[in-house]
Design a protein around this motif. Structure first.
Motif, short mmCIF file in Angstrom:
data_model
loop_
_atom_site.label_atom_id
_atom_site.label_comp_id
_atom_site.label_asym_id
_atom_site.label_seq_id
_atom_site.Cartn_x
_atom_site.Cartn_y
_atom_site.Cartn_z
N GLN A 278 -21.54 -12.26 35.42
CA GLN A 278 -21.44 -12.60 36.83
C GLN A 278 -21.02 -14.04 37.04
O GLN A 278 -20.30 -14.37 37.98
N ILE A 279 -21.45 -14.92 36.16
CA ILE A 279 -21.02 -16.32 36.24
C ILE A 279 -19.50 -16.40 36.11
O ILE A 279 -18.83 -17.08 36.90
N ALA A 280 -18.95 -15.72 35.11
CA ALA A 280 -17.51 -15.75 34.89
C ALA A 280 -16.75 -15.13 36.06
O ALA A 280 -15.75 -15.69 36.54
N ILE A 281 -17.23 -13.99 36.56
CA ILE A 281 -16.59 -13.33 37.70
C ILE A 281 -16.67 -14.19 38.94
O ILE A 281 -15.70 -14.33 39.70
N ASN A 282 -17.82 -14.81 39.16
CA ASN A 282 -18.02 -15.61 40.37
C ASN A 282 -17.07 -16.80 40.42
O ASN A 282 -16.42 -17.04 41.45
N PHE A 283 -16.95 -17.52 39.33
CA PHE A 283 -16.07 -18.70 39.34
C PHE A 283 -14.60 -18.28 39.36
O PHE A 283 -13.77 -18.91 40.04
N THR A 284 -14.26 -17.21 38.64
CA THR A 284 -12.90 -16.70 38.66
C THR A 284 -12.50 -16.26 40.07
O THR A 284 -11.36 -16.48 40.50
N SER A 285 -13.43 -15.65 40.78
CA SER A 285 -13.17 -15.21 42.15
C SER A 285 -12.89 -16.40 43.06
O SER A 285 -12.08 -16.30 43.99
N LEU A 286 -13.55 -17.52 42.79
CA LEU A 286 -13.28 -18.73 43.57
C LEU A 286 -11.84 -19.18 43.37
O LEU A 286 -11.14 -19.50 44.34
N LEU A 287 -11.37 -19.19 42.13
CA LEU A 287 -9.98 -19.58 41.85
C LEU A 287 -8.98 -18.57 42.43
O LEU A 287 -7.86 -18.93 42.78
#
Length: 449
Positions: A278-287
């Motif tokens: 979820q950390i990876a998905i969350n930050f990727t979604s921001l980009l």
């Protein structure tokens, strides 16, 4: 908006439209971003619960709200064709549709979420947080959907700075209520991850009040008198919005739900894996907000030019949007790859979560280029009102190619959880290729006519 004659002029117009959309999208995403981030600082179990809850909430909301995005190309083409008098009625019918969708989703979550969660092997604490988080978020469905309709109307007029202003207000409001309700500060109840859901719902209601006031009183919106002389619900016009919007919503759902499906499948690997993923998905979604914003700008500008029958200009805007997104994708990939340890450490103090999140972020960097192509191409196709074939391509790319590839790699190879991310890369790449071919075909067809 106005007609442009050179590529330089078009690039300036694109940036003028896209920059406020970008700020708007980032500000709106920060609501979910800070739900995840602040919950992560509260505890791993709460983070896992909010992650599972978001995996149900996000694709359903975004997919159905995507139906309301059809208001943007409809109004943009009406304005390009000098049919301003028809705008009010279409927006009012869009609001009726928004209310209908909000009520339907509310009852779906109210009666169906515990049944859905029952299929997952969740720890009791994670299960409770996920269930209560979804219910809390559902209390904000009506303002969220009505705001989506009004925002599509605002953006279609080229007034993307207004959307930017509204969204910039929403982020600090959400952060404040997260601070109060997650951690129980200043005498408020300490609700943990569940508090993030209530904070978001409160934020959505406050934002709706602000946007209604702006549409009623400020130029150029007041001249359309959207909230005066309400027409009765007209099935034919709601059907027109839905005819264009449903394929848009399904294609968005197909893309967002594959990420949610992967998150749900990650539940078999345990709480640590869910949190790291979820950390990876969350930050990727921001980009991802950057190519998404370019996509929305392409819809507005291509729709405006198509409405005015300036098809050569529409084509130029389409590919300028793709080129701009590709350029920015290299920056995003570098951020994810070279700063992955610092990014993971922002979210968690748990060494096991950080170690796993760092590995997921490497895979996230790899699909930045595919994301940068498929997003603006979809936006351009919506500007042409070409949506039916698009959503079929999206379904095939993400669900027939992406998810099965990920499942097979995760289940039958040593990649395990990382196999799902390889599947995501395969699906996004397939989408980028097929959608680009479709856009080229549409433009050649128009040129031939």
């Amino acid at each position: 908006m106005y007609e442009t004659e050179t590529k330089k002029g078009k690039m300036k117009m694109l940036l003028k439209i896209v920059f406020p959309i970008l700020v708007t999208q980032v500000a709106m995403f920060l609501v979910t971003f800070f739900d995840i981030y602040m919950t992560a600082r509260y505890g791993t179990d709460d983070l896992a619960g909010v992650s599972i809850g978001s995996s149900f909430w996000v694709p359903v909301y975004i997919g159905l709200a995507g139906i309301l995005m059809s208001i943007t190309p409809i109004v943009a083409q009406l304005m390009g064709a000098k049919k301003k008098d028809q705008v009010k009625d279409m927006v009012q019918q869009g609001i009726y549709l928004a209310l209908l969708l909000a009520v339907a989703v509310f009852f779906f979550f109210l009666f169906g979420v515990d049944w859905l969660l029952g299929f997952m092997e969740l720890e009791p604490t994670v299960y409770e947080v996920a269930s209560e988080y979804i219910f809390a978020m559902s209390l904000g469905l009506i303002p969220l959907f009505v705001y989506s309709a009004l925002r599509s109307y605002i953006d279609a007029l080229g007034s993307t700075r207004i959307s930017m202003f509204i969204s910039l207000i929403s982020a600090p409001i959400n952060i404040l209520f997260n601070y109060l309700l997650i951690f129980g500060n200043f005498g408020f109840p300490e609700l943990g991850g569940i508090g993030a859901g209530y904070a978001s719902a409160i934020t959505y209601w406050l934002v709706l009040f602000i946007v209604v006031w702006i549409v009623r009183t400020k130029k150029p919106f007041a001249s359309f008198a959207i909230f005066k002389g309400w027409a009765k619900p007209a099935f034919s016009k709601i059907a027109e919005i839905s005819r264009i919007g449903i394929p848009i919503g399904i294609s968005i759902f197909a893309e967002t739900s594959i990420f949610s499906a992967v998150t749900l499948m990650m539940s078999t690997y345990g709480t640590i894996t869910i949190a790291a993923h979820q950390i990876a998905i969350n930050f990727t979604s921001l980009l991802y907000m950057l190519p998404l914003s370019i996509s929305m700008g392409a819809t507005i500008l291509v729709g405006f030019e198509v409405g005015a029958k300036r098809f050569h200009d529409a084509k130029q805007y389409s590919w300028l949007s793709v080129g701009a997104a590709i350029g920015f994708s290299f920056v995003s990939a570098c951020i994810l790859f070279f700063m992955r340890e610092q990014i993971a450490a922002l979210y968690s103090d748990d060494p096991a979560v950080i170690t796993l999140a760092v590995q997921f972020l490497v895979f996230a960097a790899l699909f930045q280029l595919s994301d940068a192509i498929q997003a603006p191409v979809q936006g351009a196709l919506r500007g042409y009102k070409d949506v039916n074939i698009t959503f079929i391509m999206a379904l095939i790319s993400y669900w027939v190619i992406g998810l099965p590839v990920g499942y097979l790699l995760a289940r039958y190879t040593d990649f395990e959880a990382f196999g799902f991310w390889i599947g995501l890369i395969a699906g996004l790449t397939a989408g980028a290729i097929t959608l680009s071919i479709r856009l080229n075909m549409i433009q050649k067809k128009i040129a031939a006519q």
